[in-house]
Design an enzyme around this catalytic site. Sequence first.
Site, mmCIF file in Angstrom:
data_model
loop_
_atom_site.group_PDB
_atom_site.id
_atom_site.type_symbol
_atom_site.label_atom_id
_atom_site.label_comp_id
_atom_site.label_asym_id
_atom_site.label_seq_id
_atom_site.Cartn_x
_atom_site.Cartn_y
_atom_site.Cartn_z
ATOM 1 N N CYS A 223 0.522 -1.206 0.458
ATOM 2 C CA CYS A 223 -0.063 -0.194 -0.051
ATOM 3 C C CYS A 223 0.577 1.085 0.171
ATOM 4 C CB CYS A 223 -0.904 -0.301 1.319
ATOM 5 S SG CYS A 223 -2.730 1.581 1.222
ATOM 6 N N HIS B 69 -3.236 -5.403 -0.357
ATOM 7 C CA HIS B 69 -2.876 -5.769 1.699
ATOM 8 C C HIS B 69 -2.650 -7.598 1.214
ATOM 9 C CE1 HIS B 69 -2.446 -2.274 3.892
ATOM 10 N NE2 HIS B 69 -3.724 -1.443 3.112
ATOM 11 N N GLU C 232 -1.489 -9.594 3.497
ATOM 12 C CA GLU C 232 -1.020 -10.115 4.598
ATOM 13 C C GLU C 232 -2.829 -10.450 5.278
ATOM 14 O OE1 GLU C 232 -1.870 -5.995 4.897
ATOM 15 O OE2 GLU C 232 -0.721 -7.370 3.563
#
Length: 547
Positions: free
Chosen positions: A380, A519, A521
């Site tokens: 990001c 993102h 993750e």
Amino acid sequence: MARFVFITGGVVSSLGKGLASAALGALLQARGYSVRLRKLDPYLNVDPGTMSPFEHGEVFVTDDGAETDLDLGHYERFTGVAARMTDSVSSGRIYSNVLEKERRGDYLGKTIQVIPHVTNEIKDFIAIGEDEVDFMLCEIGGTVGDIEGLPFFEAIRQFGQDRPRGECIFMHLTLLPWIAASGELKTKPTQHSVKELRSIGIAPDILVCRSEREIPQKEREKLALFCNVRPDSVIAAYDLKSIYEAPLAYHEQGLDQAVLDAFGISPAPKPNLDRWLDVQDRMQNAEGEVRVAIVGKYTQLEDAYKSIAEALTHGGLANRTRVRAEWIDAEIFDREDPAPYLENFHAILVPGGFGERGTEGKIKAAQFAREKKIPYLGICLGMQMAVIEAARNLAGITSAGSEEFDHEAGRKRFEPVVYHLKEWVQGNHTARRKVDDDKGGTMRLGAYTANLKEGSQVAKVYGQTVIEERHRHRYEVDIKYRDKLEEQGLCFSGMSPDGKLPEIVEVEGHPWFIGVQFHPELKSKPFAPHPLFADFVRAAVENSRLV
């Protein structure tokens, strides 16, 4: 119809209700049941989207664009069930819904009260999608006795009364403190917590007791007697080296069996714990270690980057390698040379964030990784800073910066290589935003598709050219700089389907340098590590062999 398990907490906060809920969900799955987990938070914010990471930790984002509590990340990581907007609600959202209905006249002129209108709204939320799963696990945020939590406790009490007998149970998580001076575990705080819970009409079926010492049988019997639960329903929750030991540890203590017994399910299906045995084996038998620097701006609270820390662990599991993540405040590099801080790391990760503070330090970290050929993952804001670094130091755009920083300062200082996104395609319609819109829920949120360039490094990592990832941002890299940057070796290897929004950049000729606008993750799991994190750790392992 689903069976409901309501998880409450007492004595103190932060005991691990979310982890206990997630582990229970994983154990029920291991026995062949389908599950969904929910979080009911008593705070008055509509959602955590506008909360400071220092106060609340990270904001977890679902595929359908909800900004939620970080516990939903635990739920997904342990069960693999993608969370939805309907799996998280706060008092703020509940009251907002009630007031909207009142304004529309849905209550036909009645006086609006906590009981029944607010509690009915909570009960309606709890029941959403109940026909889809075997078990619905609902965690109540905070601790029993908190004044703001009373409507939720009343709602679950009513819900249990409304349903047929045997369809709802209550699990209460407490603390057994160790008093060193007397050498005793004290049960009295748990007794008082259960007394408080019973005073509002809820009798726990299962007690989960956090303790740093082994709980003697005598204390278990005492808790069972004074808290009115079965002795085999007093479950010990000891401190663990890793959260991923929790499913096996809770199974060993009999939590899943206690839940099935409380529902009268007999004989219980045998559990298949192979998934968690494999995770445990990979953790306990790591074949090496790599050091990863996380250069961020919320490093004082690791929960601000919870999903990133866990995804790095998952990447280590994929490579049978222990990942030692170390947190570095990006603001240090505003004043100092990053080399002494970063030169001994095997990889560098720059995560997301908001605002200008610390961004010059993140740019220096990206530059160091690019020039020294150290594996780099920018997420990001971390991708945006990598692009600004390349614009300044490779493409000659010395004043390159972000429109976000100019907005914050109230004057124009940069050439906006990163700009405020005002319009984008969302599903089958166009979303539009203005700079002065409300902050909450106005970002580009949720899952979006990206097309990857054939033959690119990132296409090889994913093993495909069409992906879907979760976003949470309101600023984008401006596509008009693409040609100038690609001439200097910064490849735009992932784009939105309409070709207008850069999703991924990578540095050509670098061992591993990837920046992503989304993102990754948020979708990583211990038994299914995200491809980017698995390959990032692999690159770190390769780099460690060269150092």
